[in-house]
Design an enzyme around this catalytic site. Structure first.
Site, mmCIF file in Angstrom:
data_model
loop_
_atom_site.group_PDB
_atom_site.id
_atom_site.type_symbol
_atom_site.label_atom_id
_atom_site.label_comp_id
_atom_site.label_asym_id
_atom_site.label_seq_id
_atom_site.Cartn_x
_atom_site.Cartn_y
_atom_site.Cartn_z
ATOM 1 N N HIS A 255 11.285 -4.218 4.954
ATOM 2 C CA HIS A 255 9.870 -4.574 5.074
ATOM 3 C C HIS A 255 9.405 -4.114 6.457
ATOM 4 O O HIS A 255 10.051 -4.432 7.465
ATOM 5 C CB HIS A 255 9.668 -6.097 5.006
ATOM 6 C CG HIS A 255 9.990 -6.705 3.696
ATOM 7 N ND1 HIS A 255 9.025 -7.016 2.768
ATOM 8 C CD2 HIS A 255 11.177 -7.083 3.159
ATOM 9 C CE1 HIS A 255 9.600 -7.571 1.708
ATOM 10 N NE2 HIS A 255 10.901 -7.619 1.921
ATOM 11 N N HIS B 222 16.108 -2.696 0.649
ATOM 12 C CA HIS B 222 14.756 -2.389 1.101
ATOM 13 C C HIS B 222 14.498 -2.997 2.472
ATOM 14 O O HIS B 222 15.096 -3.988 2.856
ATOM 15 C CB HIS B 222 13.690 -2.840 0.096
ATOM 16 C CG HIS B 222 13.711 -4.279 -0.272
ATOM 17 N ND1 HIS B 222 14.662 -4.837 -1.104
ATOM 18 C CD2 HIS B 222 12.876 -5.288 0.074
ATOM 19 C CE1 HIS B 222 14.409 -6.121 -1.274
ATOM 20 N NE2 HIS B 222 13.335 -6.417 -0.554
ATOM 21 N N ASP C 41 3.708 -3.134 -0.304
ATOM 22 C CA ASP C 41 4.118 -4.358 -0.990
ATOM 23 C C ASP C 41 2.893 -4.849 -1.768
ATOM 24 O O ASP C 41 1.791 -4.917 -1.223
ATOM 25 C CB ASP C 41 4.552 -5.394 0.045
ATOM 26 C CG ASP C 41 5.214 -6.598 -0.575
ATOM 27 O OD1 ASP C 41 4.604 -7.215 -1.481
ATOM 28 O OD2 ASP C 41 6.321 -6.946 -0.156
ATOM 29 N N ILE C 42 3.068 -5.161 -3.040
ATOM 30 C CA ILE C 42 1.919 -5.590 -3.851
ATOM 31 C C ILE C 42 1.485 -7.019 -3.535
ATOM 32 O O ILE C 42 0.420 -7.453 -3.965
ATOM 33 C CB ILE C 42 2.156 -5.428 -5.374
ATOM 34 C CG1 ILE C 42 3.346 -6.244 -5.841
ATOM 35 C CG2 ILE C 42 2.289 -3.961 -5.735
ATOM 36 C CD1 ILE C 42 3.452 -6.340 -7.346
ATOM 37 N N GLU D 175 15.388 -11.009 -4.633
ATOM 38 C CA GLU D 175 14.730 -10.927 -5.929
ATOM 39 C C GLU D 175 14.863 -9.570 -6.599
ATOM 40 O O GLU D 175 14.816 -9.472 -7.819
ATOM 41 C CB GLU D 175 13.255 -11.333 -5.818
ATOM 42 C CG GLU D 175 12.387 -10.417 -4.969
ATOM 43 C CD GLU D 175 12.526 -10.600 -3.459
ATOM 44 O OE1 GLU D 175 11.962 -9.765 -2.738
ATOM 45 O OE2 GLU D 175 13.198 -11.543 -3.003
#
Length: 130
Positions: free
Chosen positions: A94, A92, A28-29, A87
């Site tokens: 995490h 996905h 994750d950026i 968003e």
């Protein structure tokens, strides 16, 4: 093609942590903790529960392998898993190393890691995944 599909296809750079023909994992950026990874299906699907049972099972087994690699790369009590986010219209998961429940608090200030720190983090997870 959405942003996560472009990342998995290599059209947008990412810090790759693991992959196979169906799934892709990358940092994750805007990480909550060091070792915060996103796991995605390569196939575009917006909602995780729109995946058929077999694909969803394979997705979770792949995520389990990534979580095991995270735990090796970043020793912790557990690797937490969260499925949420509106968003990006792409399913996905995490995955985040955690020693306390607060490590999974997405309201925390995000870490600011250098490109070198991000690459080193991804390399540690990728090496443990293999």
């Amino acid at each position: 093609m959405d942003i996560f599909s472009k990342i998995a296809a290599g059209e947008i750079p990412s810090y790759k942590c693991a992959e196979n023909e169906e799934f892709y994992a990358f940092l994750d950026i805007n990480p909550v903790v060091r070792g915060h990874v996103l796991v995605i299906p390569r196939r575009e699907v917006d909602y995780i529960f729109d995946m058929d049972d077999d694909e969803l099972s394979r997705f979770h087994v792949f995520a389990k392998r990534v979580a095991q690699a995270i735990k090796v790369a970043f020793p912790c009590k557990k690797v937490g898993m969260a499925v949420f986010g509106l968003e990006v219209p792409h399913a996905h998961i995490h995955l985040m190393p955690m020693d306390t429940e607060g490590d999974m608090d997405f309201r925390r200030e995000k870490l600011k890691l250098s490109a070198e720190e991000m690459q080193e983090t991804a390399d540690r997870i990728y090496k443990a995944f293999k």
